[in-house]
Design a protein around this motif. Structure first.
Motif, short mmCIF file in Angstrom:
data_model
loop_
_atom_site.label_atom_id
_atom_site.label_comp_id
_atom_site.label_asym_id
_atom_site.label_seq_id
_atom_site.Cartn_x
_atom_site.Cartn_y
_atom_site.Cartn_z
N LEU A 63 64.23 10.27 12.39
CA LEU A 63 63.79 8.85 13.07
C LEU A 63 64.30 7.89 11.97
O LEU A 63 64.08 6.72 12.16
CB LEU A 63 62.56 8.73 13.15
N THR A 64 65.30 8.24 11.19
CA THR A 64 66.13 7.23 10.46
C THR A 64 67.32 6.90 11.28
O THR A 64 67.73 5.82 10.96
CB THR A 64 66.66 7.64 8.94
N ASN A 65 67.57 7.49 12.31
CA ASN A 65 68.46 7.19 13.22
C ASN A 65 68.02 6.02 14.28
O ASN A 65 67.04 6.48 15.16
CB ASN A 65 69.33 8.37 14.09
N PRO A 66 68.67 4.85 14.39
CA PRO A 66 67.97 3.68 15.00
C PRO A 66 68.27 4.05 16.52
O PRO A 66 67.61 3.37 17.38
CB PRO A 66 68.68 2.56 14.59
N TYR A 67 69.13 5.14 16.87
CA TYR A 67 69.41 4.99 18.39
C TYR A 67 68.52 6.21 19.09
O TYR A 67 68.53 6.40 20.29
CB TYR A 67 70.81 5.66 18.50
N ILE A 68 67.61 6.93 18.28
CA ILE A 68 66.70 7.83 18.82
C ILE A 68 65.56 6.92 19.54
O ILE A 68 64.73 6.44 18.92
CB ILE A 68 66.00 8.80 17.68
N LYS A 69 65.40 6.85 20.95
CA LYS A 69 64.37 6.04 21.61
C LYS A 69 63.04 6.58 21.59
O LYS A 69 62.07 5.99 21.51
CB LYS A 69 64.88 6.07 22.89
N ARG A 70 62.90 7.91 21.85
CA ARG A 70 61.76 8.85 21.56
C ARG A 70 61.97 10.12 21.17
O ARG A 70 63.15 10.72 21.44
CB ARG A 70 61.09 9.03 23.03
N LEU A 71 60.99 10.77 20.27
CA LEU A 71 61.13 11.98 19.79
C LEU A 71 59.91 12.84 20.41
O LEU A 71 58.64 12.51 19.93
CB LEU A 71 61.20 12.15 18.45
#
Length: 257
Positions: A63-71
């Motif tokens: 979740l350091t990646n800003p493009y992940i909308k949901r996990l």
């Protein structure tokens, strides 16, 4: 690195994680960014009661990646239909980030828990889904590469690791198969899910994967195998990423917990 949960990392692992974060990520083009903004990128994983709390390390890294909308973290009410999850640990995981979603499954469907519930939950057919293991370090550069390849090359299945059954002939001969009995393997691509794999929802035959999963009773089929088979039927071939941003599966490694 303050936002990364490091409590469960050894000193050696922490050094390798820091090194992974120093690798520059690809700057995504306007075309890719527009696609991501319109259709979304969704992470997907599952875990066991024993590993869920420790999986906070991997979750925080992803979740350091800003493009992940949901996990989406898909969990059966009882692991292997026997062991429940700690309510306090589940609450802790849910509160790690607003993008985390715990999805409860009535029954344990095995390794396919990592992919199938998310495929059914995500509505946009063109959405990108990235499957992760709960005990592997994924460098930030790899996630950007998975997004880039999935948007730019829709007819491949990109991942951090994989192999081809056609390359295993020598191994089979060394393992004692007589020449006259040597099996003839087809040239089959298999993506290895532990290295992370990205795919568009529209490229996956959800009905087929659901059907395949029901075939396994004592032993469930792996998510790697079913995902690879579903894509191969549509002529989509695996591609293990290896370039200046991510040098193959040497940059991903299992964590000791």
């Amino acid at each position: 690195m303050n936002e990364i949960i490091t409590d469960y990392l050894t000193d050696k692992e922490l050094r390798k994680v820091k090194k992974g974060f120093r690798v520059a990520s690809r700057k995504l083009s306007r075309k890719v960014l527009d696609y991501v903004a319109e259709h979304g990128v969704y992470g997907s994983m599952t875990s066991s009661p024993e590993r869920l709390e420790k999986a906070s390390t991997v979750i925080s890294i992803i979740l350091t990646n800003p493009y992940i909308k949901r996990l989406y973290i898909n969990l059966p009410h009882k692991y292997r239909d026997k062991e429940p999850y700690s309510k306090s640990v589940v609450k802790y995981i849910q509160e790690l980030d607003p993008r985390v979603r715990i999805c409860w499954l009535k029954n344990d469907i095995g390794p396919i828990s990592k992919i199938l519930p998310t495929l059914k939950r995500v509505r946009d057919k063109k959405a990108i889904i990235i499957s992760f293991d709960d005990d592997v370090f994924y460098p930030p550069a790899l996630i950007n590469e998975l997004i880039f390849y999935t948007v730019t090359y829709p007819h491949i299945l990109p991942g951090g690791a994989g192999f081809n059954f056609g390359d295993m002939e020598d191994f089979i001969k060394r393992d004692g198969w007589p020449e006259r009995r040597k099996p003839t393997f087809p040239n089959v691509d298999v993506i290895e899910g532990w290295g992370a794999v990205a795919y568009r929802k529209e490229k996956v035959d959800i009905k087929l994967i659901t059907k395949l999963n029901k075939l396994g009773t004592v032993c469930k089929l792996s998510d790697d195998l079913t995902l690879s088979f579903s894509h191969s039927l549509r002529g989509i071939r695996r591609r293990v990423i290896s370039n200046r941003y991510f040098s193959g599966n040497e940059d991903v490694f299992p964590l000791s917990y």
